[in-house]
Design an enzyme around this catalytic site. Structure first.
Site, PDB file in Angstrom:
ATOM      1  N   HIS A 155     111.574  23.648 161.603  1.00  0.00           N
ATOM      2  CA  HIS A 155     110.932  23.371 162.887  1.00  0.00           C
ATOM      3  C   HIS A 155     110.344  24.659 163.453  1.00  0.00           C
ATOM      4  CE1 HIS A 155     110.222  21.531 166.790  1.00  0.00           C
ATOM      5  NE2 HIS A 155     110.875  22.520 167.359  1.00  0.00           N
TER       6      HIS A 155
ATOM      7  N   HIS B  24     102.869  23.768 159.426  1.00  0.00           N
ATOM      8  CA  HIS B  24     102.863  25.075 160.071  1.00  0.00           C
ATOM      9  C   HIS B  24     102.544  26.283 159.193  1.00  0.00           C
ATOM     10  CE1 HIS B  24     104.305  23.214 163.680  1.00  0.00           C
ATOM     11  NE2 HIS B  24     105.310  22.668 163.021  1.00  0.00           N
TER      12      HIS B  24
ATOM     13  N   LYS C  44      97.882  15.048 167.481  1.00  0.00           N
ATOM     14  CA  LYS C  44      99.013  15.911 167.800  1.00  0.00           C
ATOM     15  C   LYS C  44      98.511  16.917 168.828  1.00  0.00           C
ATOM     16  CE  LYS C  44     102.695  18.725 165.999  1.00  0.00           C
ATOM     17  NZ  LYS C  44     103.286  19.437 164.874  1.00  0.00           N
TER      18      LYS C  44
END
Length: 149
Positions: A139, A36, A66
């Site tokens: 996350h 990310h 993904k």
């Protein structure tokens, strides 16, 4: 007659084993960074091309495509600070960034079938929500998880 493996095949086997060993040792924070955070200042300006390159480079098309992924552009310390001084607690271990970040969202297209993953990218500037453990992001949360503060 005995056949020998060529140096190219040996190198490929070595690299595969090294990659597998590295992937097993990846911490949740390291995985978050890989998936990310893009700190480079010269990222590809075409979001579609950027997504297709980055999803491949960051090993997110290894065994499947993904479906959705977001890349936050900026300084890593700024993203990490969301878990402390630069973020606002939302719920559980989720925090919203106090300031917006440039983000590229990558979504598979209808034509994406592994191993040929094809992505469409969209660039925006927005506040992000992350889950934190030990003051580190682990996350990237979808808007449905952290609906507006």
């Amino acid at each position: 007659m005995k056949k020998r493996m060529g140096p190219g095949l040996l190198l490929l086997i070595f690299l595969l084993l090294a990659y597998m060993a590295m992937a097993r040792r990846e911490t949740p924070y390291e995985k978050f960074q890989r998936q990310h955070v893009d700190t480079s200042r010269s990222w590809e300006p075409d979001p579609n091309r950027y997504c297709n390159l980055m999803m491949l480079r960051r090993n997110m098309t290894v065994s499947s495509c993904k479906e959705l992924n977001s890349f936050v552009h900026g300084v890593l310390a700024g993203v990490v600070a969301i878990c402390s001084s630069e973020g606002t607690w939302h719920h559980g271990n989720f925090y919203y960034s106090n300031s917006p970040f440039p983000v590229t969202d990558c979504q598979t297209t209808g034509a994406s079938l592994w191993p040929r993953c094809i992505y469409r990218g969209a660039v925006s500037h927005k506040r992000i929500c992350v889950a934190c453990t030990n003051e580190q992001p682990v996350h990237y949360a979808l808007p449905s998880v952290c609906s507006g503060p």
